[in-house]
Design a protein around this motif. Structure first.
Motif, PDB file in Angstrom:
ATOM      1  N   SER A  69      -0.253  -2.475  -3.236  1.00 46.58           N
ATOM      2  CA  SER A  69      -1.774  -1.801  -3.222  1.00 46.58           C
ATOM      3  C   SER A  69      -2.495  -2.826  -2.173  1.00 46.58           C
ATOM      4  O   SER A  69      -1.949  -3.855  -1.687  1.00 46.58           O
ATOM      5  CB  SER A  69      -2.628  -1.896  -4.597  1.00 46.58           C
ATOM      6  OG  SER A  69      -2.685  -3.434  -4.651  1.00 46.58           O
ATOM      7  N   GLY A  70      -3.784  -2.258  -1.715  1.00 49.38           N
ATOM      8  CA  GLY A  70      -4.572  -2.843  -1.023  1.00 49.38           C
ATOM      9  C   GLY A  70      -5.126  -4.360  -1.465  1.00 49.38           C
ATOM     10  O   GLY A  70      -5.084  -5.155  -0.655  1.00 49.38           O
ATOM     11  N   THR A  71      -5.426  -4.051  -2.762  1.00 53.15           N
ATOM     12  CA  THR A  71      -5.807  -5.362  -3.620  1.00 53.15           C
ATOM     13  C   THR A  71      -4.632  -6.450  -3.474  1.00 53.15           C
ATOM     14  O   THR A  71      -4.906  -7.521  -3.238  1.00 53.15           O
ATOM     15  CB  THR A  71      -6.024  -4.861  -5.000  1.00 53.15           C
ATOM     16  OG1 THR A  71      -7.033  -3.807  -5.103  1.00 53.15           O
ATOM     17  CG2 THR A  71      -6.446  -6.194  -5.813  1.00 53.15           C
ATOM     18  N   LEU A  74      -4.286  -7.889   0.083  1.00 48.90           N
ATOM     19  CA  LEU A  74      -5.436  -8.746   0.209  1.00 48.90           C
ATOM     20  C   LEU A  74      -5.091 -10.310  -0.536  1.00 48.90           C
ATOM     21  O   LEU A  74      -5.209 -11.425  -0.066  1.00 48.90           O
ATOM     22  CB  LEU A  74      -6.743  -8.520  -0.471  1.00 48.90           C
ATOM     23  CG  LEU A  74      -7.494  -7.540   0.646  1.00 48.90           C
ATOM     24  CD1 LEU A  74      -8.479  -6.466  -0.231  1.00 48.90           C
ATOM     25  CD2 LEU A  74      -8.119  -8.102   1.641  1.00 48.90           C
ATOM     26  N   ASP A  96     -15.208  -2.834  -2.096  1.00 50.29           N
ATOM     27  CA  ASP A  96     -14.408  -2.519  -3.135  1.00 50.29           C
ATOM     28  C   ASP A  96     -13.856  -3.754  -3.872  1.00 50.29           C
ATOM     29  O   ASP A  96     -13.834  -4.675  -3.613  1.00 50.29           O
ATOM     30  CB  ASP A  96     -12.961  -1.728  -2.601  1.00 50.29           C
ATOM     31  CG  ASP A  96     -12.025  -1.385  -3.671  1.00 50.29           C
ATOM     32  OD1 ASP A  96     -12.329  -0.309  -4.239  1.00 50.29           O
ATOM     33  OD2 ASP A  96     -11.191  -2.166  -4.177  1.00 50.29           O
ATOM     34  N   THR A  99     -11.328  -6.367  -2.948  1.00 48.68           N
ATOM     35  CA  THR A  99     -11.842  -7.655  -2.102  1.00 48.68           C
ATOM     36  C   THR A  99     -11.923  -9.008  -2.750  1.00 48.68           C
ATOM     37  O   THR A  99     -11.478  -9.849  -2.222  1.00 48.68           O
ATOM     38  CB  THR A  99     -12.993  -7.302  -1.183  1.00 48.68           C
ATOM     39  OG1 THR A  99     -13.074  -6.146  -0.440  1.00 48.68           O
ATOM     40  CG2 THR A  99     -13.345  -8.302  -0.221  1.00 48.68           C
ATOM     41  N   ASP A 167     -10.447  -7.336   5.893  1.00 52.87           N
ATOM     42  CA  ASP A 167      -9.963  -5.968   5.119  1.00 52.87           C
ATOM     43  C   ASP A 167     -10.139  -4.956   5.645  1.00 52.87           C
ATOM     44  O   ASP A 167     -11.301  -4.269   5.913  1.00 52.87           O
ATOM     45  CB  ASP A 167     -10.911  -6.263   3.708  1.00 52.87           C
ATOM     46  CG  ASP A 167     -10.706  -5.377   2.652  1.00 52.87           C
ATOM     47  OD1 ASP A 167     -10.073  -4.018   3.010  1.00 52.87           O
ATOM     48  OD2 ASP A 167     -11.047  -5.382   1.544  1.00 52.87           O
ATOM     49  N   ALA A 169      -9.007  -1.880   4.708  1.00 58.14           N
ATOM     50  CA  ALA A 169      -8.677  -0.564   3.855  1.00 58.14           C
ATOM     51  C   ALA A 169      -9.443   0.416   4.412  1.00 58.14           C
ATOM     52  O   ALA A 169      -8.908   1.644   4.068  1.00 58.14           O
ATOM     53  CB  ALA A 169      -8.943  -1.086   2.446  1.00 58.14           C
ATOM     54  N   SER A 191      -4.872  -0.532   2.790  1.00 53.15           N
ATOM     55  CA  SER A 191      -4.633  -0.106   1.653  1.00 53.15           C
ATOM     56  C   SER A 191      -4.120   1.416   2.074  1.00 53.15           C
ATOM     57  O   SER A 191      -4.403   2.255   3.032  1.00 53.15           O
ATOM     58  CB  SER A 191      -5.658   0.170   0.815  1.00 53.15           C
ATOM     59  OG  SER A 191      -5.513   0.985  -0.418  1.00 53.15           O
ATOM     60  N   LYS A 196      -7.540   6.613   0.866  1.00 51.83           N
ATOM     61  CA  LYS A 196      -7.803   6.225   2.065  1.00 51.83           C
ATOM     62  C   LYS A 196      -7.141   7.139   3.298  1.00 51.83           C
ATOM     63  O   LYS A 196      -6.870   8.293   2.874  1.00 51.83           O
ATOM     64  CB  LYS A 196      -7.142   4.803   2.023  1.00 51.83           C
ATOM     65  CG  LYS A 196      -7.524   3.930   1.118  1.00 51.83           C
ATOM     66  CD  LYS A 196      -8.869   3.446   1.710  1.00 51.83           C
ATOM     67  CE  LYS A 196      -9.734   2.749   0.419  1.00 51.83           C
ATOM     68  NZ  LYS A 196      -9.047   1.710  -0.406  1.00 51.83           N
ATOM     69  N   GLY A 203      -0.355   1.643  -2.392  1.00 54.77           N
ATOM     70  CA  GLY A 203       0.515   0.720  -1.351  1.00 54.77           C
ATOM     71  C   GLY A 203      -0.605  -0.156  -0.655  1.00 54.77           C
ATOM     72  O   GLY A 203      -1.656   0.080  -0.711  1.00 54.77           O
ATOM     73  N   TRP A 300     -14.223   6.261   7.438  1.00 53.92           N
ATOM     74  CA  TRP A 300     -13.571   6.599   6.102  1.00 53.92           C
ATOM     75  C   TRP A 300     -14.865   7.357   5.283  1.00 53.92           C
ATOM     76  O   TRP A 300     -14.492   8.354   4.388  1.00 53.92           O
ATOM     77  CB  TRP A 300     -13.256   5.222   5.387  1.00 53.92           C
ATOM     78  CG  TRP A 300     -12.674   5.550   4.250  1.00 53.92           C
ATOM     79  CD1 TRP A 300     -11.511   6.479   3.928  1.00 53.92           C
ATOM     80  CD2 TRP A 300     -12.871   5.141   2.942  1.00 53.92           C
ATOM     81  NE1 TRP A 300     -11.015   6.617   2.603  1.00 53.92           N
ATOM     82  CE2 TRP A 300     -11.960   5.809   1.902  1.00 53.92           C
ATOM     83  CE3 TRP A 300     -13.797   4.223   2.441  1.00 53.92           C
ATOM     84  CZ2 TRP A 300     -12.025   5.325   0.520  1.00 53.92           C
ATOM     85  CZ3 TRP A 300     -14.029   4.137   1.040  1.00 53.92           C
ATOM     86  CH2 TRP A 300     -12.790   4.508   0.098  1.00 53.92           C
ATOM     87  N   TYR A 333     -23.224   3.119  -2.208  1.00 58.94           N
ATOM     88  CA  TYR A 333     -21.947   3.262  -1.914  1.00 58.94           C
ATOM     89  C   TYR A 333     -21.187   2.608  -3.307  1.00 58.94           C
ATOM     90  O   TYR A 333     -20.050   3.329  -3.903  1.00 58.94           O
ATOM     91  CB  TYR A 333     -21.152   2.385  -0.874  1.00 58.94           C
ATOM     92  CG  TYR A 333     -19.836   2.038  -0.736  1.00 58.94           C
ATOM     93  CD1 TYR A 333     -18.886   2.917  -1.004  1.00 58.94           C
ATOM     94  CD2 TYR A 333     -19.538   0.687  -0.780  1.00 58.94           C
ATOM     95  CE1 TYR A 333     -17.422   2.697  -0.998  1.00 58.94           C
ATOM     96  CE2 TYR A 333     -18.119   0.237  -0.835  1.00 58.94           C
ATOM     97  CZ  TYR A 333     -17.189   1.228  -0.866  1.00 58.94           C
ATOM     98  OH  TYR A 333     -15.840   0.769  -1.184  1.00 58.94           O
TER      99      TYR A 333
HETATM  100  C1  LIG Z   1      -9.639   0.555  -1.112  1.00 58.58           C
HETATM  101  C2  LIG Z   1     -10.047  -0.605  -0.871  1.00 58.58           C
HETATM  102  C3  LIG Z   1      -9.469  -2.015  -1.532  1.00 58.58           C
HETATM  103  C4  LIG Z   1      -8.457  -1.948  -2.430  1.00 58.58           C
HETATM  104  O1  LIG Z   1      -7.370  -1.199  -2.237  1.00 58.58           O
HETATM  105  P1  LIG Z   1      -6.396  -0.603  -3.657  1.00 58.58           P
HETATM  106  O2  LIG Z   1      -5.047   0.016  -2.727  1.00 58.58           O
HETATM  107  O3  LIG Z   1      -7.179   0.430  -4.097  1.00 58.58           O
HETATM  108  O4  LIG Z   1      -6.087  -1.959  -4.022  1.00 58.58           O
HETATM  109  C5  LIG Z   1      -9.879  -3.107  -0.800  1.00 58.58           C
HETATM  110  N1  LIG Z   1     -11.007  -3.270   0.068  1.00 58.58           N
HETATM  111  C6  LIG Z   1     -11.578  -2.222   0.368  1.00 58.58           C
HETATM  112  C7  LIG Z   1     -12.535  -2.185   1.372  1.00 58.58           C
HETATM  113  C8  LIG Z   1     -11.266  -0.923   0.121  1.00 58.58           C
HETATM  114  O5  LIG Z   1     -12.003   0.243   0.375  1.00 58.58           O
END
Ligand SMILES: *Cc1c(COP(=O)(O)O)cnc(C)c1O
Length: 409
Positions: A69-71, A74, A96, A99, A167, A169, A191, A196, A203, A300, A333
């Motif tokens: 994931s994006g999480t 990070l 999000d 972060t 970040d 994402a 992310s 996204k 992922g 986005w 947001y």
């Molecule tokens: C979506 C997002 C994340 C987290 O990504 P995930 O894949 O949902 O875990 C982190 N930071 C920002 C700014 C995002 O928009």
């Protein structure tokens, strides 16, 4: 003055918004090939490897690591950067949850700096005001696809020997003064969740920008239990704790096909954002998002702020009127700045404990980041899709103008 749809007038949006299919036979073909490998483990198969090498080519970076994931991306960047117990990481209060999750799982402490009122991104001067002897990293968020002002941020980082994690994402193919965001700091985190620019279901990707093979191996290991699967010191006897954030071959397969569409998606979103800006910039009752000089935004989402002193309505009334014109939107947001969440107010990252907050003098109070709070109180967000037609974009402009002019003082 045209009668608003909310008062029984004609609705501005008369045709449905353009839509399209994000996934097709390209993805199906890659998925089938992945299954035919007879393994879905990234280290044995070829799909995640190809996804990353295509990403590296597109971004012109030496190394990157895939995550679940994006999480996770990070968290991996933070772990690879050596962020640990009691360290402070300066970041944005409008972002999000992903972060801040990794910061706290490293038992480090998020410190929130204020934003520039019109870019909605970190203000370098505020970052500087938050520095303490505990500060170890700056985690910048390129919100909505708009690049942070990286030159002064990198300057601060160099001066104080801080790591910089980006970040990205929401910021695929965003350029800051000619350079892709995600390649400027030490690590860039992306992310591929389903909301996204591109999706693999879930992922993420971390770029390793130092170019050092050892940094790459350490980053890779942190995404996979700190097992060393590459280089000369291969082994499964970890020296410290790391999670399992592995990407599967199925995600990698979809990612390969999605990456081929990324440039087109970003071009559409940039064009849509610029058309909206051009159509709204002269309105005295709202202010559009400010993009740094010589830079691009890949939108986005689209977000502008109301100048309520120049309007006879509240933001609630403005948003309801815009909805009635057929334009989906929402106020702000996130509901509030991150530091107003109960977990920060009560310093409860872990139930029944105030660890790791007690290691630092940090406090989280209303008013800490006045610009960020004001942004969330006045912003209107309009979701965008790369499938919107030119007419759709003109209709969004017309609807916002109609509502803004109706309520203008
Ligand atoms: C979506 C997002 C994340 C987290 O990504 P995930 O894949 O949902 O875990 C982190 N930071 C920002 C700014 C995002 O928009």
């Amino acid at each position: 003055m045209h009668k608003l749809a909310i008062h029984g007038g004609d609705q501005t949006k008369k045709t449905p918004f353009g839509t399209g299919k994000r996934f097709g036979l390209e993805e199906a073909k890659e998925l089938l090939e992945a299954l035919e490998q007879n393994t879905l483990f990234y280290h044995f198969g070829h799909k995640v490897k190809k996804f990353l090498s295509d990403f590296n080519d597109m971004y012109q970076v030496p190394y990157s690591v895939a995550t679940s994931s994006g999480t996770a991306a990070l968290h991996v960047a933070l772990g690879a950067a050596g962020i640990t117990v009691g360290d402070e990481v300066i970041t944005s209060p409008i972002t999000d949850q992903g972060t801040v999750i990794g910061i706290l799982y490293q038992n480090a402490i998020p410190v929130f700096a204020d934003l520039e009122p019109h870019s909605y991104n970190l203000d370098p001067a505020s970052i500087e005001s938050r520095l303490t002897p505990r500060t170890k990293a700056i985690l910048v968020v390129h919100l909505a696809g708009n690049p942070c002002d990286m030159d002064p941020i990198m300057e601060i980082a160099r001066k104080h020997k801080l790591k910089v994690i980006e970040d990205c994402a929401q910021a695929y193919l965003t350029k800051y003064k000619g350079r892709l965001v995600g390649t400027i700091g030490d690590y860039g985190c992306f992310s591929t969740n389903d909301f996204k620019h591109i999706s693999t279901g879930d992922g993420g990707i971390v770029t390793v920008n130092s170019g050092l093979e050892e940094d790459y191996h350490r980053t890779h290991a942190f995404s996979d239990k700190n097992y060393r699967r590459m280089g000369t010191d291969v082994g499964r006897m970890p020296e410290s704790l790391a999670p399992n954030y592995r990407m599967t071959e199925l995600q990698g397969a979809v990612g390969i096909a999605q990456l081929r569409k990324l440039e087109w998606i970003c071009e559409q979103r940039s064009r849509i954002g610029m058309t909206l800006d051009a159509g709204l910039q002269d309105l005295p009752s709202l202010s559009i998002m400010k993009i740094p000089e010589a830079s691009t935004c890949t939108y986005w989402f689209y977000m502008f702020r109301l100048i309520l002193d120049n309007l006879t309505c509240s933001r609630e009334e403005f948003c309801a009127a815009l909805s009635a014109e057929g334009i989906t939107n929402r106020m702000g947001y996130i509901p509030d700045v991150i530091y107003m969440q109960p977990m920060f107010q009560q310093k409860h990252a872990y139930p029944g404990s105030t660890f790791p907050f007690e290691l630092s003098d940090v406090h989280y109070q209303r008013g800490d980041c006045p610009h960020a709070e004001a942004i969330l109180q006045t912003a209107v967000q309009v979701p965008l899709s790369e499938f919107y037609t030119h007419q759709d974009v003109l209709d969004i402009v017309a609807a916002i103008r109609k509502v803004a002019l109706y309520y203008q003082k």
